[in-house]
Design a protein around this motif. Structure first.
Motif, PDB file in Angstrom:
ATOM      1  N   GLU A  51      17.811  47.207  20.016  1.00 49.71           N
ATOM      2  CA  GLU A  51      17.937  46.387  18.817  1.00 49.71           C
ATOM      3  C   GLU A  51      18.275  44.943  19.168  1.00 49.71           C
ATOM      4  OE1 GLU A  51      20.833  48.303  16.392  1.00 49.71           O
ATOM      5  OE2 GLU A  51      19.445  49.844  15.650  1.00 49.71           O
ATOM      6  N   ALA A  52      19.172  44.747  20.129  1.00 52.96           N
ATOM      7  CA  ALA A  52      19.540  43.387  20.541  1.00 52.96           C
ATOM      8  C   ALA A  52      18.350  42.639  21.123  1.00 52.96           C
ATOM      9  CB  ALA A  52      20.685  43.441  21.553  1.00 52.96           C
ATOM     10  N   ILE A  53      17.554  43.332  21.929  1.00 55.18           N
ATOM     11  CA  ILE A  53      16.377  42.699  22.539  1.00 55.18           C
ATOM     12  C   ILE A  53      15.350  42.324  21.480  1.00 55.18           C
ATOM     13  CG2 ILE A  53      14.397  43.124  24.051  1.00 55.18           C
ATOM     14  CD1 ILE A  53      16.279  44.809  25.809  1.00 55.18           C
ATOM     15  N   ILE A  54      15.126  43.212  20.524  1.00 59.53           N
ATOM     16  CA  ILE A  54      14.141  42.934  19.465  1.00 59.53           C
ATOM     17  C   ILE A  54      14.576  41.733  18.628  1.00 59.53           C
ATOM     18  CG2 ILE A  54      13.150  43.837  17.331  1.00 59.53           C
ATOM     19  CD1 ILE A  54      13.165  46.605  18.647  1.00 59.53           C
ATOM     20  N   ILE A  55      15.864  41.682  18.267  1.00 59.86           N
ATOM     21  CA  ILE A  55      16.360  40.550  17.473  1.00 59.86           C
ATOM     22  C   ILE A  55      16.228  39.242  18.255  1.00 59.86           C
ATOM     23  CG2 ILE A  55      18.424  39.532  16.446  1.00 59.86           C
ATOM     24  CD1 ILE A  55      19.310  42.378  15.729  1.00 59.86           C
ATOM     25  N   ALA A  56      16.573  39.285  19.547  1.00 56.46           N
ATOM     26  CA  ALA A  56      16.463  38.079  20.372  1.00 56.46           C
ATOM     27  C   ALA A  56      15.017  37.606  20.471  1.00 56.46           C
ATOM     28  CB  ALA A  56      17.029  38.355  21.761  1.00 56.46           C
ATOM     29  N   MET A  57      14.081  38.543  20.610  1.00 54.58           N
ATOM     30  CA  MET A  57      12.663  38.180  20.695  1.00 54.58           C
ATOM     31  C   MET A  57      12.168  37.574  19.389  1.00 54.58           C
ATOM     32  SD  MET A  57      11.083  41.358  22.908  1.00 54.58           S
ATOM     33  CE  MET A  57       9.420  40.669  22.835  1.00 54.58           C
ATOM     34  N   LEU A  58      12.611  38.119  18.271  1.00 49.50           N
ATOM     35  CA  LEU A  58      12.196  37.574  16.977  1.00 49.50           C
ATOM     36  C   LEU A  58      12.733  36.162  16.779  1.00 49.50           C
ATOM     37  CD1 LEU A  58      12.623  40.709  14.659  1.00 49.50           C
ATOM     38  CD2 LEU A  58      10.484  39.688  15.471  1.00 49.50           C
ATOM     39  N   LEU A  59      13.989  35.933  17.182  1.00 53.76           N
ATOM     40  CA  LEU A  59      14.559  34.591  17.066  1.00 53.76           C
ATOM     41  C   LEU A  59      13.831  33.607  17.978  1.00 53.76           C
ATOM     42  CD1 LEU A  59      18.387  35.380  16.915  1.00 53.76           C
ATOM     43  CD2 LEU A  59      16.951  34.520  15.068  1.00 53.76           C
ATOM     44  N   ALA A  60      13.550  34.031  19.209  1.00 55.55           N
ATOM     45  CA  ALA A  60      12.834  33.158  20.147  1.00 55.55           C
ATOM     46  C   ALA A  60      11.447  32.819  19.621  1.00 55.55           C
ATOM     47  CB  ALA A  60      12.742  33.840  21.515  1.00 55.55           C
ATOM     48  N   PHE A  61      10.785  33.807  19.033  1.00 58.29           N
ATOM     49  CA  PHE A  61       9.442  33.578  18.489  1.00 58.29           C
ATOM     50  C   PHE A  61       9.495  32.596  17.319  1.00 58.29           C
ATOM     51  CE2 PHE A  61       5.971  34.950  15.593  1.00 58.29           C
ATOM     52  CZ  PHE A  61       4.907  34.576  16.378  1.00 58.29           C
ATOM     53  N   ALA A  62      10.491  32.746  16.440  1.00 61.53           N
ATOM     54  CA  ALA A  62      10.615  31.850  15.296  1.00 61.53           C
ATOM     55  C   ALA A  62      10.895  30.421  15.744  1.00 61.53           C
ATOM     56  CB  ALA A  62      11.715  32.353  14.364  1.00 61.53           C
ATOM     57  N   ILE A  63      11.794  30.257  16.736  1.00 59.41           N
ATOM     58  CA  ILE A  63      12.097  28.918  17.246  1.00 59.41           C
ATOM     59  C   ILE A  63      10.865  28.300  17.886  1.00 59.41           C
ATOM     60  CG2 ILE A  63      13.436  27.664  18.983  1.00 59.41           C
ATOM     61  CD1 ILE A  63      15.716  29.646  18.445  1.00 59.41           C
ATOM     62  N   ARG A  64      10.140  29.107  18.641  1.00 59.22           N
ATOM     63  CA  ARG A  64       8.935  28.620  19.323  1.00 59.22           C
ATOM     64  C   ARG A  64       7.866  28.172  18.327  1.00 59.22           C
ATOM     65  NH1 ARG A  64       5.980  30.256  24.247  1.00 59.22           N
ATOM     66  NH2 ARG A  64       3.751  30.211  23.842  1.00 59.22           N
ATOM     67  N   VAL A  65       7.728  28.888  17.233  1.00 60.15           N
ATOM     68  CA  VAL A  65       6.670  28.588  16.264  1.00 60.15           C
ATOM     69  C   VAL A  65       7.040  27.429  15.351  1.00 60.15           C
ATOM     70  CG1 VAL A  65       5.408  29.506  14.266  1.00 60.15           C
ATOM     71  CG2 VAL A  65       5.716  30.914  16.307  1.00 60.15           C
ATOM     72  N   PHE A  66       8.314  27.368  14.909  1.00 64.74           N
ATOM     73  CA  PHE A  66       8.677  26.431  13.855  1.00 64.74           C
ATOM     74  C   PHE A  66       9.534  25.253  14.316  1.00 64.74           C
ATOM     75  CE2 PHE A  66       8.077  30.533  11.658  1.00 64.74           C
ATOM     76  CZ  PHE A  66       7.079  30.167  10.766  1.00 64.74           C
ATOM     77  N   VAL A  67      10.204  25.340  15.458  1.00 63.46           N
ATOM     78  CA  VAL A  67      11.192  24.308  15.800  1.00 63.46           C
ATOM     79  C   VAL A  67      10.817  23.544  17.067  1.00 63.46           C
ATOM     80  CG1 VAL A  67      13.627  23.828  16.230  1.00 63.46           C
ATOM     81  CG2 VAL A  67      12.978  25.686  14.677  1.00 63.46           C
ATOM     82  N   VAL A  68      10.857  24.199  18.215  1.00 67.13           N
ATOM     83  CA  VAL A  68      10.617  23.513  19.485  1.00 67.13           C
ATOM     84  C   VAL A  68       9.986  24.478  20.471  1.00 67.13           C
ATOM     85  CG1 VAL A  68      12.904  24.038  20.431  1.00 67.13           C
ATOM     86  CG2 VAL A  68      11.702  22.002  21.209  1.00 67.13           C
ATOM     87  N   LEU A  89       9.970  19.312  26.364  1.00 62.84           N
ATOM     88  CA  LEU A  89      10.201  19.935  25.071  1.00 62.84           C
ATOM     89  C   LEU A  89       9.347  19.228  24.030  1.00 62.84           C
ATOM     90  CD1 LEU A  89      14.086  20.342  25.124  1.00 62.84           C
ATOM     91  CD2 LEU A  89      12.352  22.099  25.563  1.00 62.84           C
ATOM     92  N   VAL A  90       8.720  20.035  23.173  1.00 66.78           N
ATOM     93  CA  VAL A  90       7.835  19.514  22.129  1.00 66.78           C
ATOM     94  C   VAL A  90       8.388  19.918  20.773  1.00 66.78           C
ATOM     95  CG1 VAL A  90       5.520  19.633  21.145  1.00 66.78           C
ATOM     96  CG2 VAL A  90       5.820  19.536  23.633  1.00 66.78           C
ATOM     97  N   SER A  91       8.637  18.932  19.923  1.00 68.88           N
ATOM     98  CA  SER A  91       9.178  19.195  18.597  1.00 68.88           C
ATOM     99  C   SER A  91       8.075  19.623  17.636  1.00 68.88           C
ATOM    100  CB  SER A  91       9.878  17.947  18.055  1.00 68.88           C
ATOM    101  OG  SER A  91      10.235  18.121  16.694  1.00 68.88           O
ATOM    102  N   LYS A  92       8.280  20.752  16.972  1.00 64.42           N
ATOM    103  CA  LYS A  92       7.340  21.216  15.963  1.00 64.42           C
ATOM    104  C   LYS A  92       7.655  20.639  14.584  1.00 64.42           C
ATOM    105  CE  LYS A  92       5.102  24.012  18.729  1.00 64.42           C
ATOM    106  NZ  LYS A  92       4.947  25.444  18.421  1.00 64.42           N
ATOM    107  N   TYR A  95       6.562  16.061  12.460  1.00 64.86           N
ATOM    108  CA  TYR A  95       5.678  15.617  11.387  1.00 64.86           C
ATOM    109  C   TYR A  95       5.795  16.476  10.132  1.00 64.86           C
ATOM    110  CZ  TYR A  95       3.812  13.370  15.530  1.00 64.86           C
ATOM    111  OH  TYR A  95       3.683  12.648  16.696  1.00 64.86           O
ATOM    112  N   GLY A  96       6.651  17.483  10.154  1.00 65.33           N
ATOM    113  CA  GLY A  96       6.817  18.322   8.972  1.00 65.33           C
ATOM    114  C   GLY A  96       6.975  19.782   9.344  1.00 65.33           C
ATOM    115  N   LEU A  97       7.290  20.590   8.338  1.00 68.40           N
ATOM    116  CA  LEU A  97       7.397  22.032   8.532  1.00 68.40           C
ATOM    117  C   LEU A  97       5.994  22.612   8.540  1.00 68.40           C
ATOM    118  CD1 LEU A  97       9.113  24.580   8.760  1.00 68.40           C
ATOM    119  CD2 LEU A  97       9.180  24.670   6.257  1.00 68.40           C
ATOM    120  N   GLN A  98       5.620  23.203   9.678  1.00 67.60           N
ATOM    121  CA  GLN A  98       4.260  23.682   9.861  1.00 67.60           C
ATOM    122  C   GLN A  98       4.179  25.198   9.645  1.00 67.60           C
ATOM    123  OE1 GLN A  98       1.836  21.359  10.565  1.00 67.60           O
ATOM    124  NE2 GLN A  98       3.456  19.823  10.491  1.00 67.60           N
ATOM    125  N   TRP A  99       3.106  25.614   8.993  1.00 68.02           N
ATOM    126  CA  TRP A  99       2.851  27.040   8.819  1.00 68.02           C
ATOM    127  C   TRP A  99       1.624  27.417   9.646  1.00 68.02           C
ATOM    128  CZ3 TRP A  99       5.624  30.960   7.316  1.00 68.02           C
ATOM    129  CH2 TRP A  99       4.997  32.190   7.122  1.00 68.02           C
TER     130      TRP A  99
END
Length: 259
Positions: A51-68, A89-92, A95-99
């Motif tokens: 469970e800890a690994i899955i949560i960490a992967m989901l957080l990493a994926f969200a940060i990678r897609v939406f933040v940096v 490091l590249v800021s996502k 220019y705005g919140l990207q989907w």
């Protein structure tokens, strides 16, 4: 005849003498049993780690897609601004919140690759001089990094290695270099003589800072807005791997802002 709701024992059964204890055979022969009900079972260690690994992967994926997101510079097209072996490091969110859009599932991490994006909440716009990471138009499984030179509606003309924007020479000496003196004829190669062309709406003309050794918009065209992944803003690690082992890490570049 009335009924007593609390009947009393028959007077004939009462005695005034001492009470004789029951015989051993009359005593209870079994101790009462206590049963625990509703106690939750403890999670196994394996399940907790999973469970800890899955949560960490989901957080990493969200940060990678939406933040940096982190990238490594594999080639010298952006020298002297970025060197081979720089990790950036590249800021996502520049220019705005990207989907993400145009996505496909694939094995590995991340499990989903998205080739375009749509701006939900704009924070700003792409400016001339920004260093951006984008999907390479000729192979969108690759990411390229270049500097924005032409904005939508600009006329770009390269004459004898000098970039002109809307008829005016562009002062780029602070961040570019030319290492190959010969000037190529535009009929042979667009490297040194190119255009004029007008940048389409919702697109950008990009070039590498290492002008004589960069595969950029002079060769393959424009970058569409939906293909921009973000703006490079900082070097967090730099590895040369050359010379003495004490020089493998470029310590002076760590934490350097990208301009």
């Amino acid at each position: 005849m009335s009924l007593d709701p609390n009947p009393r024992p028959d007077d004939s059964s009462s005695t005034t003498g001492p009470v004789t204890p029951p015989a051993p055979s009359e005593q209870a022969t079994e101790a009462p049993t206590v049963v625990a009900v509703g106690q939750p079972a403890h999670k196994s260690i394996l399940r907790e780690y999973a469970e800890a690994i899955i949560i960490a992967m989901l957080l990493a994926f969200a940060i990678r897609v939406f933040v940096v997101q982190a990238f490594k510079i594999p080639s010298g097209s952006m020298i002297p601004t970025l060197l081979v072996g720089d990790h950036i490091l590249v800021s996502k969110l520049s220019y705005g919140l990207q989907w993400p859009t145009d996505c496909k599932i694939q094995p590995g991490f991340p499990p989903v690759t998205c080739y375009s994006s749509r701006t939900l909440i704009p924070f700003g716009s792409i400016q001339r001089g920004d260093i951006i990471v984008f999907r390479f138009p000729e192979d969108e499984d690759k990411d390229f990094i270049k500097r924005v030179i032409g904005l939508p509606g600009d006329t770009i003309h390269v004459r004898n290695k000098v970039v002109h924007i809307n008829g005016t020479p562009f002062d780029d000496h602070a961040f570019t270099q030319h290492t190959d003196p010969p000037v190529h004829d535009g009929r042979i190669s667009p490297r040194d003589n190119f255009g004029p062309v007008t940048v389409p709406e919702d697109a950008y003309f990009v070039m590498g800072d290492n002008r004589d050794h960069s595969l950029d918009s002079r060769f393959w065209g424009y970058v569409r807005t939906e293909k921009v992944r973000g703006k490079a803003f900082r070097i967090y690690w730099s590895w040369s791997g050359q010379g003495s082992w004490t020089e493998w890490v470029r310590w002076e570049r760590l934490g350097k802002a990208i301009q």
